[in-house]
Design an enzyme around this catalytic site. Structure first.
Site, short mmCIF file in Angstrom:
data_model
loop_
_atom_site.label_atom_id
_atom_site.label_comp_id
_atom_site.label_asym_id
_atom_site.label_seq_id
_atom_site.Cartn_x
_atom_site.Cartn_y
_atom_site.Cartn_z
N ASN A 9 0.88 -1.17 0.00
CA ASN A 9 0.00 0.00 0.00
C ASN A 9 0.91 1.22 0.00
OD1 ASN A 9 -1.71 2.11 0.51
ND2 ASN A 9 -2.39 1.40 2.53
N LYS A 11 0.14 4.24 -0.21
CA LYS A 11 -0.49 5.44 0.37
C LYS A 11 -0.28 6.63 -0.58
CE LYS A 11 -0.15 3.26 4.80
NZ LYS A 11 -0.11 3.36 6.26
N HIS A 95 -9.52 0.98 5.07
CA HIS A 95 -8.22 1.23 5.70
C HIS A 95 -8.42 2.17 6.89
CE1 HIS A 95 -4.14 2.59 6.42
NE2 HIS A 95 -3.75 1.49 5.80
N GLU A 97 -6.88 4.64 7.88
CA GLU A 97 -6.74 6.08 7.58
C GLU A 97 -8.02 6.61 6.95
OE1 GLU A 97 -3.01 5.65 5.48
OE2 GLU A 97 -2.10 5.06 7.38
N GLU A 167 -4.99 -4.77 10.73
CA GLU A 167 -4.01 -3.69 10.88
C GLU A 167 -4.29 -2.94 12.18
OE1 GLU A 167 -2.21 -2.63 6.74
OE2 GLU A 167 -3.75 -1.20 7.29
N GLY A 173 2.68 2.62 10.70
CA GLY A 173 3.60 3.73 10.49
C GLY A 173 4.31 4.18 11.76
N SER A 212 3.77 -1.80 10.34
CA SER A 212 5.23 -1.80 10.54
C SER A 212 5.89 -3.14 10.21
CB SER A 212 5.58 -1.36 11.96
OG SER A 212 5.11 -0.04 12.19
P1 13P Z 1 3.15 0.59 7.61
O1 13P Z 1 3.67 -0.70 7.05
O2 13P Z 1 3.84 1.80 7.08
O3 13P Z 1 3.07 0.55 9.11
O4 13P Z 1 1.63 0.73 7.08
C1 13P Z 1 0.77 -0.33 7.21
C2 13P Z 1 -0.45 -0.02 6.43
O5 13P Z 1 -1.24 0.82 6.79
C3 13P Z 1 -0.66 -0.76 5.19
O6 13P Z 1 -1.96 -0.58 4.72
#
Ligand code: 13P
Length: 250
Positions: A9, A11, A95, A97, A167, A173, A212
């Site tokens: 992903n 982002k 997601h 976010e 997640e 992150g 992560s």
């Molecule tokens: P990170 O791997 O940067 O922690 O992000 C995970 C994520 O949100 C994947 O959709």
């Protein structure tokens, strides 16, 4: 045996040149990845570039989001049919976010899940608790609520052509990965909850871990019995790191 999946992903990252370099780099190192299913989810506008590079390769591509609607007066939105038109096979829905920053509740996420399947996209349904929810002992209740909203609307059989990603919000992150045991416990909970409705669907369902994941911790996470791969954020922006994670998936 469930075939592992590793999805990147990206982002909101990348230019056309960076996207081309990234997928080019991933393609060059594919020989070391045995049988995992691989895909990348770039921002919408980079999908054509990625599609041009990956057409005919074993790496699939998908969207990070889609509209719950088919078409019409929804300024700024992108439909599932548009994603299909650009060769997407998958799309991320729910997601954290999107849930936290854009107010997407369980019902909207369920609608998006159904909209994706209506046009033949495989939804990657994200579920996960915040740190406050975990500390309050609400992890299972939150995951159950997020899962049930989708099953209620789409039916358990719809999970047969879907992927789930666990997640934990506190691990995204932050560099703070869930321990393999913490992640496994939630993955097993998800599978058991669906098994109450269909043992067959639950057994076949791929449940990815996200939060992560890096080359250094992927192997141990993917070694857990109910972890079938990963949804990778930051580490998917580096071809070498992403490939190492893909190799860890098998
Ligand atoms: P990170 O791997 O940067 O922690 O992000 C995970 C994520 O949100 C994947 O959709």
């Amino acid at each position: 045996m469930r075939r592992p999946v590793v999805a990147g992903n990206w982002k909101m990252n990348g230019t056309q040149a960076e996207a081309a370099a990234l997928v080019g780099g991933i393609e060059q190192g594919l020989a070391g990845v045995r049988h995992a299913e691989l895909l990348v989810c770039p921002p919408f506008v980079l999908i054509p570039v990625v599609a041009e590079w990956l057409g005919g390769s074993r790496i699939a591509w998908g969207g990070q989001n889609l509209s719950a609607h088919k078409s019409g007066a929804y300024t700024g939105e992108v439909s599932g049919a548009m994603l299909r038109d650009f060769g997407c096979s998958h799309v991320i829905v729910g997601h954290s976010e999107r849930r936290a920053l854009y107010g997407e509740g369980d019902e909207v996420v369920a609608e998006k899940f159904r909209a994706a399947q209506n046009v033949g996209l495989v939804p990657i349904l994200c579920v996960g608790e915040t740190l406050a929810e975990r500390e309050a002992g609400e992890t299972e209740a939150v995951i159950a609520r997020q899962l049930d909203a989708v099953v209620h609307l789409a039916g358990v059989a719809a999970m047969d052509s879907a992927i789930i990603a666990y997640e934990p919000v506190w691990a995204i992150g932050t560099g703070k990965t869930a321990t393999p045991a913490q992640a496994q416990a939630v993955h097993a909970f998800i599978r058991q909850r669906l098994a109450q409705l269909s043992a067959t669907v639950a057994e076949r369902l791929r449940i990815l871990y996200g939060g992560s994941v890096k080359a250094a911790n992927a192997q141990e996470l993917f070694g857990q019995p109910d972890i079938d791969g990963g949804l990778i954020g930051g580490a998917s922006l580096d071809a070498g790191e992403f490939l190492a994670i893909c190799r860890a998936a098998g």
